[in-house]
Design an enzyme around this catalytic site. Structure first.
Site, PDB file in Angstrom:
ATOM      1  CE  LYS A 143       8.755  -6.446   6.435  1.00  0.00           C
ATOM      2  NZ  LYS A 143       8.626  -5.640   5.218  1.00  0.00           N
ATOM      3  CB  SER A 191       5.702   7.177  -2.414  1.00  0.00           C
ATOM      4  OG  SER A 191       6.467   6.007  -2.179  1.00  0.00           O
ATOM      5  CG  ASP A 210      13.823   1.811   2.137  1.00  0.00           C
ATOM      6  OD1 ASP A 210      13.336   2.271   3.181  1.00  0.00           O
ATOM      7  OD2 ASP A 210      13.157   1.165   1.304  1.00  0.00           O
ATOM      8  CE  LYS A 234       9.604  -4.448  -0.463  1.00  0.00           C
ATOM      9  NZ  LYS A 234       9.377  -3.817   0.863  1.00  0.00           N
TER      10      LYS A 234
END
Length: 428
Positions: free
Chosen positions: A407, A169, A310, A23
């Protein structure tokens, strides 16, 4: 509300699984292709809600984009955008709204940047401040520091600016990518730079589009003047963020997975999760465009996750099975993700009978004997996928709102079924 119940593996399995495109790289490529004056073919892109949102916003601005077989052709560019009033909806994607903001400052017209309710809680103020330093005219339409925003076409100067490095970031990445259009930029980072690998990813992507970014120890960045984006084809590599769940599945169930579309030379932040999986006792083998994990088991770890936050939820769930205490640090950015991920993880682990302690940037997990539970996902795809790890081992694990995975990884539940995990969908 929809709900999904998982049935675990009965025995270890050996499987080959194709990991979808990244992604992070897909949305960077889409933005940079829109800044390239000639057509760009993006191969192996991720198709998900977040990448669809980027395409929809660029298309609404008048940039022609065509879907091909396992590819996206960006035929138009920012030069095609006409004077007008545009309302651009980024859905729930912070990446999209942050990457788009510098672009819509420099193109003609008046733009409203907005998104779903969850997105309006994601901070954007530091990026706005940086653009205002360059001469942008941006107005908050609700709460200061957060979307939605109104943007008036502005000519940006290439003057040096200052940006805090400890929020996201993505603010820096967004400014990097617009820099060639405004004929160069110098950015001084104030405070600690978090998520450094994501900075490296942006610099790597820009290099493939012909742009040089000078990185001075993550303290100062300089994008020299007189550069233009040039690229005909761009190949999106497989997503280590998505692969992390399968690393965890293999370790927990002592299975062997060959994960295709992964490069051992990748700069992706979440590749660092592999070293954690190895530290837990599992075997990793690098192949040609594939990585094999042989699951052996798990044990407690102490890990600084500031560069790859993450994977924190996945590691916390995995650590709940390890006999002993695991300590995760560097988690401060989790508070400003799709949900407050640190708080949500603590809450859901408690449902499973797991004791934890947390501070603003740490999480301690006392693992050993987790129980199945019904997991709330808080509108956060990583809550759903991380806690699905439990369902590969324990019967009766239930995930609320399972479609939230669309998503970033729409094919996630299908991939689990390929592994042999049973899935039963119901309406609660």
């Amino acid at each position: 509300m929809k709900q999904l119940t998982l049935s675990p593996l009965q025995n270890p399995v050996t499987k080959t699984i194709a990991i979808p495109g990244s992604k992070s790289y897909t949305n960077r490529a889409l933005l940079m292709a829109a800044l390239t004056k000639k057509p760009v073919l993006i191969k192996n892109p991720l198709v998900s809600d977040d990448t669809d949102a980027m395409i929809a916003c660029l298309s609404k601005l008048g940039i022609v984009i065509e879907n091909k077989e396992n590819a996206i052709l960006v035929k138009g560019s920012y030069k095609d955008i006409k004077v007008g009033t545009y309302e651009l909806h980024a859905n729930l994607s912070a990446t999209v709204i942050r990457f788009l903001l510098p672009l819509v400052v420099v193109v003609p017209g008046t733009k409203i940047l907005t998104g779903g309710e969850g997105l309006t809680k994601r901070p954007i103020g530091e990026l706005v401040n940086g653009l205002i330093q360059l001469g942008a005219r941006i107005e908050y339409l609700d709460k200061e520091g957060y979307p939605p925003l109104k943007i008036i076409h502005s000519k940006l100067a290439s003057t040096p600016i200052y940006i805090k490095g400890d929020v996201s970031s993505q603010f820096l990445s967004a400014l990097f990518m617009i820099a060639p259009v405004i004929d160069g930029l110098t950015i001084q980072v104030e405070g600690e730079q978090i998520s450094k690998p994501y900075i490296d990813m942006t610099i790597d992507s820009m290099k493939k589009f012909g742009i040089t970014v000078e990185n001075n120890n993550y303290e100062t960045y300089h994008i020299p003047a007189k550069q233009q984006y040039r690229c005909k084809e761009y190949l999106v590599e497989g997503d280590f963020s998505s692969a992390g769940y399968f690393f965890a599945f293999a370790a927990l169930t002592q299975s062997t997975f060959v994960l295709k579309n992964l490069s051992s030379k990748s700069l992706q932040a979440d590749k660092k999760f592999l070293s954690v999986i190895e530290a837990m006792g599992n075997k990793i083998t690098n192949g040609k465009n594939a990585i094999t994990i042989e699951g052996v088991g798990i044990k407690p770890v102490t890990v600084d996750m500031i560069d790859f936050p993450d994977q924190a939820q996945t590691l916390a769930v995995l650590a709940s099975f390890a006999q002993g205490k695991s300590v995760l640090t560097g988690l401060q950015s989790l508070h400003v993700k799709e949900t407050d991920r640190l708080k949500a993880t603590v809450t859901e682990l408690a449902k499973m009978g797991i004791q934890t302690e947390s501070t603003y940037d740490t999480l301690t997990i006392h693992g050993g004997n987790p129980k199945s539970a019904t997991i709330a996902t808080y509108g956060d795809q990583r809550m759903a996928m991380a806690f699905a790890v439990v369902g590969t081992k324990l019967a009766g694990m239930r995930i609320n709102d399972p479609d939230v995975v669309n998503k970033t990884f729409p094919d996630f539940w299908n991939k689990l079924e390929e592994m042999g995990i049973g899935i039963e969908r119901t309406a609660e």
